[in-house]
Write a protein that holds these residues in place. Structure first.
Motif, mmCIF file in Angstrom:
data_model
loop_
_atom_site.group_PDB
_atom_site.id
_atom_site.type_symbol
_atom_site.label_atom_id
_atom_site.label_comp_id
_atom_site.label_asym_id
_atom_site.label_seq_id
_atom_site.Cartn_x
_atom_site.Cartn_y
_atom_site.Cartn_z
ATOM 1 N N PHE A 152 35.273 12.469 4.217
ATOM 2 C CA PHE A 152 36.078 13.465 3.514
ATOM 3 C C PHE A 152 35.533 13.781 2.127
ATOM 4 O O PHE A 152 35.930 14.765 1.506
ATOM 5 N N LYS A 153 34.596 12.952 1.669
ATOM 6 C CA LYS A 153 33.935 13.233 0.397
ATOM 7 C C LYS A 153 32.627 12.445 0.318
ATOM 8 O O LYS A 153 32.368 11.618 1.201
ATOM 9 N N ARG B 211 45.379 18.134 -9.010
ATOM 10 C CA ARG B 211 44.001 18.273 -8.519
ATOM 11 C C ARG B 211 43.955 19.234 -7.329
ATOM 12 O O ARG B 211 43.056 20.056 -7.216
ATOM 13 N N LYS C 170 52.713 10.024 -10.098
ATOM 14 C CA LYS C 170 51.563 9.847 -9.194
ATOM 15 C C LYS C 170 51.356 11.095 -8.322
ATOM 16 O O LYS C 170 50.237 11.595 -8.154
ATOM 17 N N ARG D 21 45.922 4.602 -8.558
ATOM 18 C CA ARG D 21 45.300 5.905 -8.840
ATOM 19 C C ARG D 21 43.787 5.795 -8.891
ATOM 20 O O ARG D 21 43.116 6.508 -9.626
ATOM 21 N N VAL D 22 43.249 4.855 -8.088
ATOM 22 C CA VAL D 22 41.799 4.659 -8.078
ATOM 23 C C VAL D 22 41.115 5.645 -7.149
ATOM 24 O O VAL D 22 41.685 6.078 -6.160
ATOM 25 N N CYS E 222 45.153 11.281 0.300
ATOM 26 C CA CYS E 222 45.935 11.386 -0.939
ATOM 27 C C CYS E 222 46.205 12.837 -1.289
ATOM 28 O O CYS E 222 47.337 13.314 -1.225
ATOM 29 N N LEU F 294 37.101 23.500 -10.793
ATOM 30 C CA LEU F 294 36.520 22.487 -9.895
ATOM 31 C C LEU F 294 35.614 23.165 -8.865
ATOM 32 O O LEU F 294 35.358 24.368 -8.962
ATOM 33 N N THR G 195 51.796 5.361 -2.590
ATOM 34 C CA THR G 195 52.207 6.661 -3.114
ATOM 35 C C THR G 195 53.431 7.129 -2.334
ATOM 36 O O THR G 195 53.398 7.160 -1.109
ATOM 37 N N ASP H 48 49.855 14.047 -0.589
ATOM 38 C CA ASP H 48 50.874 13.817 -1.619
ATOM 39 C C ASP H 48 51.619 15.067 -2.086
ATOM 40 O O ASP H 48 52.832 15.001 -2.333
ATOM 41 N N ARG I 224 29.014 23.173 0.184
ATOM 42 C CA ARG I 224 29.236 22.452 -1.077
ATOM 43 C C ARG I 224 28.388 22.981 -2.226
ATOM 44 O O ARG I 224 28.492 22.483 -3.347
ATOM 45 N N GLU J 38 49.807 13.940 -10.317
ATOM 46 C CA GLU J 38 48.361 13.851 -10.562
ATOM 47 C C GLU J 38 47.579 14.454 -9.393
ATOM 48 O O GLU J 38 46.646 15.238 -9.587
ATOM 49 N N ASN J 39 47.993 14.096 -8.174
ATOM 50 C CA ASN J 39 47.248 14.595 -7.018
ATOM 51 C C ASN J 39 47.547 16.066 -6.742
ATOM 52 O O ASN J 39 46.664 16.807 -6.299
HETATM 53 N N1 SAJ Z 1 37.218 18.124 -3.605
HETATM 54 C C1 SAJ Z 1 36.754 19.424 -3.645
HETATM 55 N N2 SAJ Z 1 36.366 19.947 -4.842
HETATM 56 C C2 SAJ Z 1 36.403 19.224 -5.995
HETATM 57 C C3 SAJ Z 1 36.891 17.900 -5.964
HETATM 58 C C4 SAJ Z 1 37.297 17.371 -4.743
HETATM 59 O O1 SAJ Z 1 36.706 20.113 -2.617
HETATM 60 O O2 SAJ Z 1 36.013 19.775 -7.032
HETATM 61 C C5 SAJ Z 1 37.672 17.551 -2.326
HETATM 62 C C6 SAJ Z 1 36.851 16.336 -1.874
HETATM 63 O O3 SAJ Z 1 35.680 16.745 -1.210
HETATM 64 C C7 SAJ Z 1 37.827 15.643 -0.972
HETATM 65 C C8 SAJ Z 1 39.179 15.931 -1.636
HETATM 66 O O4 SAJ Z 1 38.967 17.030 -2.506
HETATM 67 O O5 SAJ Z 1 37.833 16.204 0.326
HETATM 68 C C9 SAJ Z 1 39.762 14.790 -2.432
HETATM 69 O O6 SAJ Z 1 38.747 14.102 -3.137
HETATM 70 P P1 SAJ Z 1 38.933 13.579 -4.635
HETATM 71 O O7 SAJ Z 1 37.663 12.948 -5.022
HETATM 72 O O8 SAJ Z 1 39.421 14.663 -5.496
HETATM 73 O O9 SAJ Z 1 40.133 12.570 -4.559
HETATM 74 P P2 SAJ Z 1 40.517 11.312 -3.621
HETATM 75 O O10 SAJ Z 1 41.430 11.810 -2.548
HETATM 76 O O11 SAJ Z 1 39.344 10.537 -3.219
HETATM 77 O O12 SAJ Z 1 41.342 10.444 -4.674
HETATM 78 C C10 SAJ Z 1 42.439 11.006 -5.340
HETATM 79 C C11 SAJ Z 1 42.293 10.753 -6.849
HETATM 80 N N3 SAJ Z 1 43.273 11.537 -7.575
HETATM 81 C C12 SAJ Z 1 42.936 12.321 -8.625
HETATM 82 O O13 SAJ Z 1 41.792 12.480 -8.980
HETATM 83 C C13 SAJ Z 1 44.048 13.022 -9.333
HETATM 84 C C14 SAJ Z 1 42.464 9.273 -7.130
HETATM 85 O O14 SAJ Z 1 42.458 9.014 -8.525
HETATM 86 C C15 SAJ Z 1 43.772 8.757 -6.518
HETATM 87 O O15 SAJ Z 1 43.942 7.365 -6.729
HETATM 88 C C16 SAJ Z 1 43.707 9.001 -5.040
HETATM 89 O O16 SAJ Z 1 43.621 10.421 -4.834
HETATM 90 C C17 SAJ Z 1 44.967 8.451 -4.389
HETATM 91 O O17 SAJ Z 1 44.882 7.382 -3.790
HETATM 92 O O18 SAJ Z 1 46.048 9.028 -4.554
#
Ligand code: SAJ
Length: 419
Positions: free
Chosen positions: A326-327, A223, A216, A164-165, A270, A260, A126, A274, A415, A219-220
């Motif tokens: 982190f998740k 979110r 890319k 984008r996984v 990410c 969310l 990225t 990003d 959470r 997308e992040n």
């Molecule tokens: N989180 C929240 N509330 C939510 C969703 C997530 O607090 O409703 C937090 C999670 O706990 C975590 C953080 O956000 O700390 C990120 O988690 P995530 O599951 O949203 O995403 P990542 O970082 O694991 O992966 C993201 C994904 N991007 C998108 O969904 C747009 C993934 O598809 C990307 O490939 C990845 O970033 C990346 O490598 O860029």
């Protein structure tokens, strides 16, 4: 020129065997390519060559063991020649949230001396807009005999194919997600697509390299902005004594609303990183994206401000901190708000006993391990001993536990899983 599909086993060197590089190398090797994975870390290389995975990712271990034992994937610290290079190195930021392209530059310098002409170099990392061009410029600077001009003896083809996984679902999403492919020169994008089609059943969306880079990041950032909205709501609701999870559930019944989930902050390598690449590239035009980052970064402090005064009122307080990743359901502690929170808790409550629970790791990260008031503890034992149960990560183990053991405890559920 033979295409990848006619060629029995195209050769691929994957530079960087981290959370993206290793699964990509594995899935390519199990789908018809001869893959060499390159990493600077000797331990990682040795582990992979024994068929073992250095981190937790569902289904990766079995696939890796299979491809290594069949001889389709090997790891090394020395970059070999290959028909295709996939660059999957980290792109962190420096002080002031400025993108740090050091690893991409190093990869370019590793690859350049090996090139013979006609190779395809795909940037997966990225990256801020313009990085594929930077990668190409760095290669060509040290090899002026090569060119971006297509169809000549010294042509090298560059494309960007951002990953984008989702960690935790990588082995599924590598095969099923659509892929954006950005071409820098010639038919680089088409050639990258041919390679990725060995394993990816998703749609291929063809564009130029710069648009692929920004897509890319977009997308992040999308979110991140949406999580920031949920986190801001949680702080508003707290001040009004309203249950934010009930609030969101109600609002989400509207057919065009899909808020969310709030949490203790946003982590990982990410989403927490990003959006800064966009801010660094276009600072004047990105106030919303910057503010979202700031809101999400403020959430660990908010959560601690709620807990600490209460904890200070209990002498010899014991706190069970549930989760460091982190998740949920992964062992990745990178940029983890939970880890950051437990560290600050340990700083601010030196007399407290902090029972850190993380079912996906065997030892604490060094900065926690070295603290006398923090110990890695099993879930049941930590909750039993604790005065305060502080849920930071919604791992299945915590979501599904018998809530009767929480009856006599002060519960801080960041959470909303025991809502
Ligand atoms: N989180 C929240 N509330 C939510 C969703 C997530 O607090 O409703 C937090 C999670 O706990 C975590 C953080 O956000 O700390 C990120 O988690 P995530 O599951 O949203 O995403 P990542 O970082 O694991 O992966 C993201 C994904 N991007 C998108 O969904 C747009 C993934 O598809 C990307 O490939 C990845 O970033 C990346 O490598 O860029």
């Amino acid at each position: 020129m033979r295409s990848v599909r006619e060629n029995k086993r195209p050769s691929v060197a994957v530079i960087g065997l981290g959370y993206i590089g290793l699964p990509t190398a594995t899935v390519l090797a199990s789908s018809g390519a001869d893959v060499v994975g390159v990493d600077t870390n000797n331990e990682t290389v040795a582990l992979i060559n024994r068929g073992q995975v250095p981190f937790v990712e569902p289904d990766l271990a079995t696939a890796l063991a299979g491809t290594v034992s069949q001889g389709f994937l090997r790891a090394t610290t020395e970059t070999p020649h290959a028909e295709h290079y996939i660059v999957a190195v980290p792109t962190p930021f420096k002080l002031g949230h400025i993108p740090d392209l050091t690893y991409i530059e190093a990869a370019a310098k590793q690859i350049a001396p090996l090139l013979r002409g006609n190779e395809v170099i795909v940037l997966e990392s990225t990256s801020p807009p313009g990085t594929t061009e930077f990668l190409a410029d760095t290669v060509l600077d040290s090899r002026p005999d090569l060119t971006l001009e297509p169809n000549t003896a010294g042509s090298i083809y560059f494309a960007h194919c951002p990953e984008r996984v989702l960690p935790g679902r990588i082995m599924i999403e590598l095969r099923t997600n659509d892929r954006t492919v950005g071409t820098l020169n010639g038919d680089a994008g088409e050639r990258a697509r041919d390679l990725y089609q060995l394993f990816c059943e998703g749609e291929f969306l063809m564009t130029d390299a710069r648009t692929a880079e920004l897509s890319k990041l977009t997308e992040n950032a999308y979110r991140d902005v949406n999580i920031a909205f949920a986190n801001e709501l949680s702080m508003i609701a707290d001040g009004l004594d309203i249950n934010v999870w009930e609030l969101i559930e109600l609002a989400n019944h509207h057919p065009r609303v899909n808020i969310l989930q709030p949490g203790p902050g946003v982590g990982g390598h990410c989403i927490a990183v990003d959006p800064w690449f966009i801010v660094a590239t276009s600072p004047e035009a990105s106030p919303l994206i910057r503010t979202a980052r700031e809101v999400n970064d403020s959430k660990p402090g908010f959560v601690l401000d709620k807990l600490i005064p209460q904890a200070k009122r209990i002498s010899g307080v014991k706190i069970a901190a549930l989760g460091l990743a982190f998740k949920p359901n992964i062992d990745d502690l990178r940029e983890s708000p939970a880890r950051q929170i437990v560290n600050r808790l340990a700083d601010e409550l030196p007399e407290a006993t902090i029972l850190a629970v993380e079912p996906n790791i065997d030892e604490l990260p060094s900065e926690l391990e070295s603290r006398s008031n923090v110990s890695l503890t099993a879930t049941g034992e930590a909750i039993e001993e604790a005065d305060i149960v502080f849920l930071l990560v919604d791992h299945n183990e915590f979501v599904n536990l018998d809530q009767s053991i929480l009856a006599q405890k002060i519960v801080h559920d960041t959470r909303g899983v025991w809502n």
